[in-house]
Enzyme design. Structure first.
Site, PDB file in Angstrom:
ATOM      1  CG  HIS A 162      -1.763  -1.226   1.357  1.00  0.00           C
ATOM      2  ND1 HIS A 162      -2.888  -1.469   0.625  1.00  0.00           N
ATOM      3  CD2 HIS A 162      -1.576  -2.323   2.151  1.00  0.00           C
ATOM      4  CE1 HIS A 162      -3.391  -2.647   0.971  1.00  0.00           C
ATOM      5  NE2 HIS A 162      -2.610  -3.190   1.886  1.00  0.00           N
ATOM      6  CB  SER A 283      13.504  22.168 -15.792  1.00  0.00           C
ATOM      7  OG  SER A 283      12.604  23.247 -15.928  1.00  0.00           O
ATOM      8  CE  LYS A 289      12.064  19.014 -11.538  1.00  0.00           C
ATOM      9  NZ  LYS A 289      10.944  19.379 -12.431  1.00  0.00           N
ATOM     10  CD  GLU A 296       8.921  11.752 -15.721  1.00  0.00           C
ATOM     11  OE1 GLU A 296       8.842  12.210 -14.573  1.00  0.00           O
ATOM     12  OE2 GLU A 296       9.149  12.455 -16.727  1.00  0.00           O
ATOM     13  CE1 TYR A 323      -6.199  -9.842 -45.714  1.00  0.00           C
ATOM     14  CE2 TYR A 323      -7.534  -8.918 -47.476  1.00  0.00           C
ATOM     15  CZ  TYR A 323      -6.502  -8.800 -46.573  1.00  0.00           C
ATOM     16  OH  TYR A 323      -5.762  -7.652 -46.511  1.00  0.00           O
TER      17      TYR A 323
END
Length: 471
Positions: A162, A283, A289, A296, A323
């Site tokens: 959790h 950045s 940064k 990501e 087809y």
């Protein structure tokens, strides 16, 4: 008598008006299916070889076709080939070029087959090879994880449930969890490949052919396990592409989960790891940064591939046999899935080799959140206290620690004995992080000794495969 030109549509005899220019461009697939040209030529060479063996072509015609196809392949390889949209697809572009080179013999190549069974064969030949490359890329990533796990076999970090601190584990053990997921992904792809390795060629348009072809021989030449049993199924089946994309989606789901952890762990709030500058960006406005762009982007690509899976399922869900032109839409999502999967695996293998662990930060995090509470409960059980009673005792001790801002290992013996007289001075050996992980010394456990043993077994599995099982 009017003779059709080499640039005429292969089906033009039935029609009295030319195809609308927009329709021609809209229905053409050559812009994307041209990447199948090597497999199209490979299949055509095998087909011509079989036709000659069966006496349908002469040996001279076969030799002219084979040498002509090889010449066409060399032109395409060199970039000198001019692709034609009016010729619609890779098959007719190759056949037209062949006919220009060798004359009428080139027109005989299509004897006993259709573009329907031809494209189904081409895609399987292509995807079979791509699966081998993907499985090898998975193994490289697994090898990088094993190297990292071996380097950090004793590094203690918090294990979470959790997203709350649960119990201490070793970082090496955590990396081995990802190894196992990838191992199942590799096995799923091998299983997919086995089912896919059936040859459609010879099914022709949908009903087979009247020529005395030898499909088993063609399958042998192309490395298929066997010819497809049913001609209708052979030309219309695309579940092999759906199965592959499903396996790819599961693999990307694993990489997406892994990405989420790397993103969290590399943040200043966690600070567990540092990703190499080579796999991060900065950045445009905030000079401090360091953004984990690679994980990501991989996390984002998972949604792209999930979409391709849903798209292929939707593509096939209402098609009657055999087809249909709809099936032209199978290639772009399939190609995109393969390209993004290979790219994600390649960058991940390179990125994981350069991960740096902040061992002190991980250990400090594991010391918070009462991560050895279960160890204290197990200690009480070994003292003869029923587990449910032990659970309650430890819960009360944790309550004291919460109120006073102290971890269990920071409570005094008198504090702990206030909850149970069964607690003695030896309790502090189980309340340490090192004692906690070392106690889980069994197959599949997080103890450093078990991590090292698991790494040895994993390396043996990879070495034993040698990727040679990917038939």
């Amino acid at each position: 008598m009017h003779e059709p030109s080499s640039s005429a549509k292969p089906w033009a005899g039935r029609f009295n008006a030319p195809t609308d220019a927009f329709v021609e461009a809209f229905t053409a697939s050559v812009d994307f299916d041209r990447r199948l040209y090597r497999y199209d030529i490979q299949g055509s060479i095998a087909h011509a070889t079989m036709l000659a063996r069966q006496g349908i072509l002469s040996d001279a015609e076969r030799d002219a076709i084979v040498s002509g196809l090889e010449a066409v392949r060399e032109r395409i390889d060199s970039g000198a080939f001019e692709w034609s949209i009016p010729l619609e697809d890779v098959h007719m572009n190759v056949e037209s070029a062949l006919t220009e080179l060798i004359g009428d013999a080139g027109k005989k190549l299509h004897t006993g087959r259709s573009r329907n069974d031809q494209v189904a064969t081409d895609v399987r030949l292509w995807l079979r090879e791509e699966i081998d490359l993907i499985r090898a890329a998975i193994a490289r990533l697994q090898g990088a994880l094993l190297d990292l796990a071996e380097r950090e076999d004793e590094t203690i970090m918090p294990g979470f449930t959790h997203l709350q601190v649960a119990q201490p584990v070793t970082f090496g053990h955590h990396m081995l969890a990802w190894f196992e997921m990838l191992d199942r992904d590799r096995e799923r792809l091998a299983d997919c490949r086995r089912r896919m390795n059936v040859m459609p060629l010879g099914a022709a348009a949908l009903a087979g052919t009247t020529y005395p072809i030898d499909r088993a021989y063609t399958a042998e030449l192309l490395g298929f396990d066997r010819p497809a049993e049913n001609s209708l199924d052979a030309v219309s089946d695309r579940d092999f592409a759906i199965e592959f994309t499903a396996a790819a989606a599961i693999l990307m789901m694993h990489l997406s989960r892994f990405s989420e952890e790397l993103i969290l762990w590399s943040s200043s709030q966690f600070g567990f790891i540092e990703l190499s500058d080579s796999f991060c960006t900065g950045s445009s406005i905030m000079p401090q940064k360091k953004n984990p762009d690679v994980p990501e982007l991989v996390r984002g690509k998972s949604g792209r591939i999930f979409g391709h899976l849903m798209g292929l399922l939707t593509l096939m869900k209402a098609q009657p046999l055999a087809y249909n032109k709809d099936n032209q839409e199978d290639k772009e999502p399939l190609f995109d899935t393969v390209d993004n999967l290979k790219g994600s695996l390649k960058v991940y293998a390179e990125m994981m080799r350069e991960v740096a662990c902040n061992r002190a930060r991980m250990r400090a995090a594991a010391a918070q959140g009462f991560s050895t509470a279960t160890d204290l409960a197990d200690y009480l059980v070994r003292k003869g206290i029923p587990f449910r009673d032990a659970h309650e005792i430890v819960g009360k001790a944790v309550g004291l620690g919460v109120r006073e801002g102290r971890d269990l290992a920071e409570l005094t013996l008198d504090d702990l004995r206030g909850f149970s007289n069964a607690i003695e001075a030896d309790v502090f050996t189980v309340l340490t992080l090192d004692g906690s992980v070392a106690a889980r010394d069994h197959l599949g456990g997080t103890a450093p000794a078990q991590v090292r043993a698991a790494i040895e077994r994993a390396r043996a599995r990879l070495a034993g495969l040698g990727m040679s099982d990917a038939r």
